[in-house]
Design a protein around this motif. Structure first.
Motif, PDB file in Angstrom:
ATOM      1  N   GLN A   1     -60.840  -7.305  -4.944  1.00 11.93           N
ATOM      2  CA  GLN A   1     -60.143  -7.010  -6.317  1.00 11.93           C
ATOM      3  C   GLN A   1     -59.729  -8.512  -6.780  1.00 11.93           C
ATOM      4  N   TYR A   2     -59.603  -8.692  -7.835  1.00  9.78           N
ATOM      5  CA  TYR A   2     -59.140 -10.003  -8.364  1.00  9.78           C
ATOM      6  C   TYR A   2     -57.673  -9.693  -8.510  1.00  9.78           C
ATOM      7  N   GLN A   3     -56.927 -10.843  -8.256  1.00 12.29           N
ATOM      8  CA  GLN A   3     -55.527 -10.807  -8.093  1.00 12.29           C
ATOM      9  C   GLN A   3     -54.888 -11.972  -9.055  1.00 12.29           C
ATOM     10  N   LEU A   4     -53.843 -11.660  -9.871  1.00 12.54           N
ATOM     11  CA  LEU A   4     -53.435 -12.656 -10.831  1.00 12.54           C
ATOM     12  C   LEU A   4     -52.019 -13.211 -10.091  1.00 12.54           C
ATOM     13  N   TRP A   5     -51.735 -14.637  -9.651  1.00 11.90           N
ATOM     14  CA  TRP A   5     -50.609 -15.248  -9.471  1.00 11.90           C
ATOM     15  C   TRP A   5     -50.090 -16.069 -10.568  1.00 11.90           C
ATOM     16  N   ILE A   6     -48.586 -15.813 -10.465  1.00  9.10           N
ATOM     17  CA  ILE A   6     -47.972 -16.707 -11.292  1.00  9.10           C
ATOM     18  C   ILE A   6     -46.950 -17.576 -10.696  1.00  9.10           C
ATOM     19  N   VAL A   7     -47.284 -18.992 -10.909  1.00 11.38           N
ATOM     20  CA  VAL A   7     -46.414 -19.972 -10.334  1.00 11.38           C
ATOM     21  C   VAL A   7     -45.277 -20.224 -11.251  1.00 11.38           C
ATOM     22  N   ASP A   8     -44.066 -19.962 -10.408  1.00 12.43           N
ATOM     23  CA  ASP A   8     -42.821 -19.980 -11.451  1.00 12.43           C
ATOM     24  C   ASP A   8     -41.771 -20.906 -10.584  1.00 12.43           C
TER      25      ASP A   8
ATOM     26  N   GLY B   1     -49.229 -10.997 -10.040  1.00 14.21           N
ATOM     27  CA  GLY B   1     -49.271 -10.630 -11.158  1.00 14.21           C
ATOM     28  C   GLY B   1     -50.189  -9.608 -11.631  1.00 14.21           C
ATOM     29  N   GLY B   2     -50.482  -8.936 -10.618  1.00 19.35           N
ATOM     30  CA  GLY B   2     -51.167  -7.614 -10.600  1.00 19.35           C
ATOM     31  C   GLY B   2     -52.710  -7.737  -9.881  1.00 19.35           C
ATOM     32  N   VAL B   3     -53.287  -6.998  -9.753  1.00 22.07           N
ATOM     33  CA  VAL B   3     -54.785  -6.953  -9.259  1.00 22.07           C
ATOM     34  C   VAL B   3     -55.451  -6.094 -10.497  1.00 22.07           C
ATOM     35  N   PHE B   4     -56.695  -6.480 -10.569  1.00 23.80           N
ATOM     36  CA  PHE B   4     -57.647  -5.766 -11.717  1.00 23.80           C
ATOM     37  C   PHE B   4     -59.069  -5.963 -10.999  1.00 23.80           C
ATOM     38  N   ASP B   5     -59.861  -5.079 -11.941  1.00 22.60           N
ATOM     39  CA  ASP B   5     -61.482  -5.234 -11.676  1.00 22.60           C
ATOM     40  C   ASP B   5     -62.029  -5.710 -13.076  1.00 22.60           C
ATOM     41  N   ILE B   6     -63.285  -6.364 -12.531  1.00 22.34           N
ATOM     42  CA  ILE B   6     -64.107  -6.922 -13.765  1.00 22.34           C
ATOM     43  C   ILE B   6     -65.468  -5.882 -13.688  1.00 22.34           C
ATOM     44  N   ALA B   7     -65.389  -5.119 -14.617  1.00 22.81           N
ATOM     45  CA  ALA B   7     -66.643  -4.109 -14.283  1.00 22.81           C
ATOM     46  C   ALA B   7     -68.041  -4.612 -14.949  1.00 22.81           C
ATOM     47  N   ALA B   8     -67.972  -5.511 -15.792  1.00 21.08           N
ATOM     48  CA  ALA B   8     -69.152  -5.695 -16.387  1.00 21.08           C
ATOM     49  C   ALA B   8     -69.185  -7.230 -16.946  1.00 21.08           C
ATOM     50  N   THR B   9     -70.097  -7.668 -17.198  1.00 16.96           N
ATOM     51  CA  THR B   9     -70.247  -9.045 -18.041  1.00 16.96           C
ATOM     52  C   THR B   9     -69.464  -8.857 -19.283  1.00 16.96           C
ATOM     53  N   GLY B  10     -69.322 -10.115 -19.984  1.00 16.57           N
ATOM     54  CA  GLY B  10     -68.516  -9.814 -21.196  1.00 16.57           C
ATOM     55  C   GLY B  10     -67.193 -10.087 -21.063  1.00 16.57           C
ATOM     56  N   GLU B  11     -66.389  -9.807 -22.185  1.00 14.33           N
ATOM     57  CA  GLU B  11     -64.653 -10.256 -22.029  1.00 14.33           C
ATOM     58  C   GLU B  11     -64.109  -9.006 -21.714  1.00 14.33           C
TER      59      GLU B  11
ATOM     60  N   ALA C   1     -46.418  -8.451 -13.823  1.00 13.42           N
ATOM     61  CA  ALA C   1     -45.702  -9.375 -12.966  1.00 13.42           C
ATOM     62  C   ALA C   1     -44.663  -8.380 -12.058  1.00 13.42           C
ATOM     63  N   LYS C   2     -44.681  -8.439 -10.912  1.00 15.06           N
ATOM     64  CA  LYS C   2     -43.871  -7.933 -10.149  1.00 15.06           C
ATOM     65  C   LYS C   2     -42.349  -8.216 -10.018  1.00 15.06           C
ATOM     66  N   LEU C   3     -42.196  -9.442 -10.564  1.00 13.04           N
ATOM     67  CA  LEU C   3     -40.800  -9.979 -10.695  1.00 13.04           C
ATOM     68  C   LEU C   3     -40.648 -10.597 -12.037  1.00 13.04           C
ATOM     69  N   ARG C   4     -39.158 -10.777 -12.452  1.00 16.05           N
ATOM     70  CA  ARG C   4     -39.016 -11.301 -13.699  1.00 16.05           C
ATOM     71  C   ARG C   4     -39.670 -12.985 -13.618  1.00 16.05           C
ATOM     72  N   ILE C   5     -40.403 -13.269 -14.479  1.00 15.18           N
ATOM     73  CA  ILE C   5     -40.709 -14.676 -14.823  1.00 15.18           C
ATOM     74  C   ILE C   5     -39.782 -15.579 -15.665  1.00 15.18           C
ATOM     75  N   ASP C   6     -39.339 -16.584 -14.765  1.00 16.28           N
ATOM     76  CA  ASP C   6     -38.267 -17.403 -15.599  1.00 16.28           C
ATOM     77  C   ASP C   6     -38.972 -18.678 -16.272  1.00 16.28           C
TER      78      ASP C   6
END
Lengths: 178, 298
Positions: free
Chosen positions: B230-237, B248-258, B265-270
């Motif tokens: 799965q794709y996972q987002l990371w936030i550098v703070d 920043g959470g996991v997600f799936d890309i199901a098809a081409t396109g947008e 975010a699992k923590l507060r982002i400062d």
């Protein structure tokens, strides 16, 4: 003119220190980020380098080195201190730093200065194995044992390459009179 | 006998080279001192300059610009504590007299050795830098950075809606509502990393600091098989911890396109400076082990 900039700092002109951040900031950041591989540590080093530059500007001798080399020398002292102060192996490498290291920014003025072009020309004259060891040690901050492990060669060979590379550079810089 | 063929001087040169390249330990320093009690100052400086010259060449292969936020932090330190006469005149009174700082600045000494350099007495500017709360300065500057980014991204701001009753909406509408409704929305665009397998990525990240909410908009990324990765987002703070990006959470890309994905975010982002995309094992990970695919820098 960067020589004049350093002279102004030596005279206590704080505005010159501000200007030096624009003139040399990219250079110092480039040196530090690659060496530290950690953005936070690299930032600390950059801060210290400009403080050292402010303190040590009076020691600059135009006839001995270019301003870029002078700044890089100061930066290297700080980087070596940083390296000494921590156990480098296993040091955290941030995602951000990893990306920053890999991706060059748009063309930077400092990278096309006469001094940098001269330095690149000197390095191109080195034997490949000497250059590679210097690259890994000077640029990446790897120890000789780390380089030996990475390249799969004996430690003595790494030391020899580093020393011979430096001697080659010295010979080239003084016109072959080693 | 020339220096090059004199074993004593060869050994001194070896030690000086090692010191210039990466530094040497105390034992080697003692050996160097015993071999050359005078300190071999000239040769030491020569090798230092050679190392610096080589390092210049290496650095120029991938030149970097000083990040804007760091430049501002450095300048803030100077202006706030050792400002020039001109700067002081244009600002509110500083916490202490900057002009006096310059007058009182210790005379610059001729530095003849490393030890001299390191032992130079601290200036008041130095004292400031040494004691500066880095995070405090960073926080102040990042506020400025966000403001600037917002102003530089006028296309990200809508005119404001006036929605009386919020309907149930999908991610597309939610993203647009955030853009239209939050005054501090910033927008940054995805870039593939040099070795990325998704070179065709496009899209952006919108983020509102005040609402602690944001959305990814991604196109050009291949669909994943959720049971495999799965794709996972990371936030550098950096304000929180630059060494450990925030999940920043996991997600799936199901098809081409947008695809539009809300940031989780699992923590507060400062003070986010970068969003990063990786491919991880299903469910995501705590510490990224996957390849860094793309980043969006603020």
């Amino acid at each position: 003119m960067n020589v004049e900039l350093i002279r102004r700092m030596a005279a206590g002109d704080a505005l010159a220190l501000e200007t030096s951040i624009d003139e040399f900031g990219g250079l110092v950041w480039s040196l530090a980020l690659r060496f530290c591989r950690n953005r936070a540590d690299a930032e600390d080093v950059v801060q210290q380098v400009f403080l050292d530059l402010w303190r040590g500007a009076g020691s600059y001798r135009e006839e001995l080195s270019s301003p870029e080399t002078f700044v890089a020398t100061i930066a290297r002292r700080r980087l070596i201190d940083w390296r000494r102060s921590r156990q480098r192996r296993g040091a955290p490498v941030s995602l951000e730093a990893a990306f920053d290291v890999a991706a060059p920014d748009a063309e930077q003025a400092w990278a096309s200065s006469d001094e940098v072009r001269r330095a690149i020309g000197l390095m191109q004259g080195l034997r490949a194995e000497h250059r590679r060891v210097l690259e890994l040690s000077l640029r990446d901050g790897l120890s000789y044992p780390e380089i030996a492990e990475m390249l799969g060669v004996p430690l003595g060979t790494v030391k020899s390459h580093a020393r011979r590379g430096m001697m080659e550079l010295r010979a080239a810089m003084v016109g072959g009179a080693a | 006998m020339s220096r090059a063929h004199d074993p004593l001087h060869e050994r001194i040169d070896e030690l000086l080279i090692d010191r210039a390249v990466l530094g040497i330990d105390e034992a080697a320093e003692r050996e160097l001192h015993q071999l050359d009690p005078r300190g071999a100052t000239e040769a030491a400086h020569e090798f230092e300059a050679i190392a610096a010259t080589a390092h210049l060449a290496f650095a120029a292969e991938r030149p970097k610009a000083l990040p804007r936020e760091m430049r501002e932090r450095l300048l803030a330190g100077i202006r706030g504590n050792a400002a020039s006469r001109a700067t002081v005149q244009s600002r509110a009174p500083a916490a202490w007299d900057a002009e006096a700082a310059i007058v009182n600045r210790p005379p610059i000494r001729i530095v003849s050795s490393r030890a001299d350099f390191d032992e130079a007495p601290p200036t008041r500017l130095g004292g400031f830098f040494a004691t500066l709360g880095w995070a405090v300065a960073a926080a102040a500057v990042l506020v400025l950075a966000f403001t600037t980014t917002s102003l530089n991204a006028p296309t990200s701001r809508g005119g404001g809606g006036g929605i009386a009753v919020a309907p149930i909406v999908g991610p597309v509408e939610q993203r647009q509502q955030l853009i239209d409704g939050a005054a501090d929305v910033v927008v940054t665009h995805w870039s593939a990393t040099p070795d990325s397998t998704i070179a065709g990525i496009s899209g952006d990240v919108v983020w509102s600091q005040s609402r602690q909410a944001g959305y990814l908009r991604i196109a050009g990324v291949p669909a994943n098989t959720p049971t495999e990765a799965q794709y996972q987002l990371w936030i550098v703070d950096p304000i929180r911890d630059p060494k450990h990006p925030i999940d920043g959470g996991v997600f799936d890309i199901a098809a081409t396109g947008e695809t539009i994905v809300p940031i989780d975010a699992k923590l507060r982002i400062d003070g986010p400076t970068l969003f990063a995309l990786t491919l991880e094992k299903p469910g995501g990970v705590v510490v990224s082990g996957g390849p860094l695919l793309a980043v969006a820098k603020l």
